[in-house]
Design a protein around this motif. Structure first.
Motif: not given
Length: 191
Positions: A67-82
């Motif tokens: 997941w490529y984003a300019d805003v950091k989000d700590d609520a990520l599901p399993n298998g999703l890498i920010h």
């Protein structure tokens, strides 16, 4: 006598492996989101991507999402890498382009997945896509699909997954409808 019962965490061995590289800004545009909209439900991405792939005739299990984003989000599901990238306003998209190309290259060289689903409007990634295909990876792109053929309600446009067509030697021309962009996406018609 031992019985082999299905286990909820056991992967279906008949399905090919798949990874998705998702540009958050592009996916938000595809889904018609505005700054006032609720954020994309990343917990539903696996199911949505699997449905799009099934619709495209690809039997694969999405095992990981970048997941490529300019805003950091700590609520990520399993298998999703920010992957934290700069905003497009700050660098013209250079950081997301570099991150997507680097990840696509490494995944293809390691043959980590059979399929890559790519959701971005950055047409400069055509060379990286072609290189991944030369390593035997099937690259599918998420683009606007004109489903105005009476198969849907109201003639709306919807995202769809398409096999990226390999090009023979022509790396200078844009890939056409496979990688649309918010400034002028030409919808691709369903077959």
């Amino acid at each position: 006598m031992k019985r082999d019962l299905p286990h909820p965490m056991r992967r279906d061995a008949s399905l090919a492996s798949c990874v998705a590289l998702i540009d958050q800004r592009y996916l938000s545009w595809l889904l018609g989101q505005t700054p006032e909209s609720e954020p994309i439900n990343r917990f539903a991405l696996h199911g949505v991507l699997s449905g799009l792939m099934e619709h495209a005739g690809v039997s694969a299990e999405v095992q990981r999402i970048y997941w490529y984003a300019d805003v950091k989000d700590d609520a990520l599901p399993n298998g999703l890498i920010h992957r934290q990238v700069s905003s497009r306003d700050a660098d013209g998209g250079a950081s997301i382009r570099a991150a997507l190309a680097a990840d696509l290259k490494v995944l293809a060289e390691r043959k980590a997945f059979r399929h890559v689903v790519l959701a971005t409007d950055d047409q400069s990634l055509v060379q990286a896509i072609d290189d991944a295909q030369l390593h035997g990876v099937s690259v599918l792109t998420v683009a606007m699909d004109n489903v105005n053929s009476g198969k849907n309600r109201g003639g709306a446009v919807a995202p769809a997954v398409h096999h990226h067509a390999a090009r023979s030697g022509d790396h200078g021309s844009p890939p056409g409808d496979h990688l649309g962009h918010p400034g002028g996406c030409r919808p691709q018609r369903s077959a």
